[in-house]
Design an enzyme around this catalytic site. Structure first.
Site, PDB file in Angstrom:
ATOM      1  CD  GLU A  84      -7.055 -11.859  -6.472  1.00 27.69           C
ATOM      2  OE1 GLU A  84      -7.755 -12.879  -6.286  1.00 27.69           O
ATOM      3  OE2 GLU A  84      -7.521 -10.791  -6.882  1.00 27.69           O
ATOM      4  CE  LYS A 262     -11.868 -13.922  -6.925  1.00 28.65           C
ATOM      5  NZ  LYS A 262     -10.561 -13.243  -6.937  1.00 28.65           N
ATOM      6  CG  ASP A 278     -14.874 -25.716   5.846  1.00 27.59           C
ATOM      7  OD1 ASP A 278     -14.694 -25.314   4.685  1.00 27.59           O
ATOM      8  OD2 ASP A 278     -15.578 -26.711   6.121  1.00 27.59           O
ATOM      9  CG  HIS A 376      -4.324  -6.557 -10.051  1.00 25.91           C
ATOM     10  ND1 HIS A 376      -4.152  -7.689  -9.303  1.00 25.91           N
ATOM     11  CD2 HIS A 376      -5.625  -6.235  -9.929  1.00 25.91           C
ATOM     12  CE1 HIS A 376      -5.299  -8.028  -8.753  1.00 25.91           C
ATOM     13  NE2 HIS A 376      -6.212  -7.158  -9.118  1.00 25.91           N
TER      14      HIS A 376
HETATM   15  C1  MEV Z   1     -10.608  -9.516  -8.037  1.00 28.38           C
HETATM   16  O1  MEV Z   1     -10.068 -10.642  -7.376  1.00 28.38           O
HETATM   17  C2  MEV Z   1     -11.743  -8.918  -7.239  1.00 28.38           C
HETATM   18  C3  MEV Z   1     -12.480  -7.774  -7.920  1.00 28.38           C
HETATM   19  O2  MEV Z   1     -12.936  -8.197  -9.199  1.00 28.38           O
HETATM   20  C4  MEV Z   1     -13.651  -7.420  -7.026  1.00 28.38           C
HETATM   21  C5  MEV Z   1     -14.631  -6.429  -7.643  1.00 28.38           C
HETATM   22  O3  MEV Z   1     -14.699  -6.346  -8.864  1.00 28.38           O
HETATM   23  O4  MEV Z   1     -15.338  -5.800  -6.843  1.00 28.38           O
HETATM   24  C6  MEV Z   1     -11.579  -6.597  -8.148  1.00 28.38           C
END
Ligand code: MEV
Length: 425
Positions: A84, A262, A278, A376
């Protein structure tokens, strides 16, 4: 570079050519010539064939480096394997802000893992539970006889807990074997002990032991990290307030908490993969822990200190190892440990938690201010430029123009490329 001079701060690291970046890492971590060669090598097929079944080849991911990390007063550069974009840059930026106020403080509990033995078909669960507890010492002795090396290293089975659970099949007992796994992830040691205990547990309880397996909810192996983020560097107290408003949603809403966590795992997984650990075990533990109070929530917590600076905290289970499995077999995983300059699982966990906090801070900071797409876009624009047919210096020129125009789209990129080429002629 001597040990005392070492710093993880490198301005414009992203602008350096790959060879120069490697040179920096080589000096920082005292890498040998053989170590340096590993950067360019692929996992050999013989090793790959010993790691999993039915091997066809290997699968590569980009390995990047997050800089600027100061954790418990020690300088770290963090190898991160991820597909990513923006993740490595975001972590480095967050670490740069955190170090203004002293960097990250992290701490870890003892490396205690839990093995579960499910006991069914019991006439009297309460009596069976009492019997199991009365035989605790004998059970622990049998468990420890399975792993003399672990015991010699100061680890081994420490305790036994009994839980009575109700289910559609009736009552059952779940016996938790608590094992100090030292510097291993611990799954093998714990599973071996659990399987060895099963016959004795059946005899003691009069029941049938079904599952005998490690739990990934490693809530006795927790790591914490905290950092203060300078309010001025963030853009003032209004930005801190905006940050806290954004954070609030993750603390009350599982839909947001899933995305929030995430983002934390974007960093942690990248480190976990780079060190041959892992990532599924860490993910499972993290998300189960995030739901420990009955509702899935944020793994981080934020508030203001007395001066209005932002304070961030993270706590999660971290079952990582620096010995055994891929951590030992994979040459790049060994190299990544050298780059980290760590030798214990505890330190790796502390680095992981700090990185998770940095990653989360970076995401919320961007989301509360300019939005996530800006960061991004520049790498994405370069990919679009290449897809549009740009070559050499055209790639940078076209990508910059796409971002500037706010139209990072393939059609537009093709159109612009033609114009750029006509101008050059
Ligand atoms: C993207 O990989 C992760 C985000 O969505 C985390 C978040 O929204 O806090 C940018």
């Amino acid at each position: 570079m001597s040990t005392t001079e070492k710093t993880s701060v490198v301005s414009g690291f992203y602008k350096l050519p790959i060879e120069k970046r490697r040179e920096f890492v080589g000096q920082f971590a005292n890498l040998s010539e053989d170590d340096m060669k590993i950067f360019s090598s692929c996992l050999d097929l013989t090793t790959a064939d010993r790691m999993i079944e039915n091997v066809l080849g290997t699968f590569e991911l980009p390995l990047g480096l997050a800089v600027n990390f100061l954790i418990n007063g020690k300088e770290y550069i963090l190898p991160m394997a991820t597909e990513e974009s923006s993740v490595v840059a975001a972590a480095s930026n967050a670490a740069k802000i955190a170090r203004i106020k002293g960097g990250f403080s992290a701490s870890c509990s003892e490396p205690l893992m839990i093995g579960q033995l499910q006991v069914l078909h019991l006439n009297d669960v309460v009596t069976a539970a009492q019997q199991i507890l009365q035989h605790k010492e004998q059970l622990l002795t049998v468990a420890n006889a399975q792993d003399k090396i672990l015991v010699d290293l100061g680890g081994g089975a420490r305790d036994l807990e009994v839980r009575i659970l109700d289910s559609p099949l009736g009552h059952m007992i779940v016996t938790h074997l608590i094992v100090d796994v030292r510097d291993a992830m611990g799954a093998n040691a714990v599973n071996t002990m659990c399987e060895a205990l099963a016959p004795m547990l059946e005899e003691i309880s009069g029941g049938k032991v079904r599952l005998k397996i490690l739990s990934n909810l490693a809530d006795k192996r927790l790591v914490k990290a905290t950092a203060h983020f300078d309010k001025e560097k963030m853009g003032g107290e209004q930005v801190v307030d905006a940050f806290l408003e954004s954070y609030m949603l993750a603390s009350i809403d599982p839909y947001r908490a899933a995305t929030h966590n995430k983002g934390i795992m974007n960093g942690i997984d990248a480190l976990i993969i780079a060190t041959g650990n892992d990532s599924r075990a860490i993910e499972a533990g993290a998300h189960a822990y995030a739901a420990r109070n009955g509702r899935y929530s944020s793994l981080t917590r934020y508030y203001k200190d007395d001066d209005g600076n932002l304070v961030g905290e993270i706590e999660l289970p971290m079952a990582v190892g620096v010995i055994g499995g891929a951590a030992n077999m994979h040459p790049k995983a060994r190299l990544c440990r050298k780059i980290l300059r760590i030798s214990t699982a505890r330190e790796l966990a502390e680095v992981g938690a700090s990185l998770g906090l940095a990653q989360n801070f970076a995401a919320l900071f961007a989301l509360s201010t300019v939005g996530i797409q800006k960061g991004h876009m520049s790498l994405h624009a370069k990919n679009i430029a290449v897809m549009a047919g740009a070559q050499g210096t055209e790639i940078e020129t076209l990508a910059d123009q796409l971002v500037h125009d706010g139209k990072v789209k393939l059609d537009y990129a093709k159109e612009l490329l033609e114009k750029i080429r006509k101008k050059v002629k």
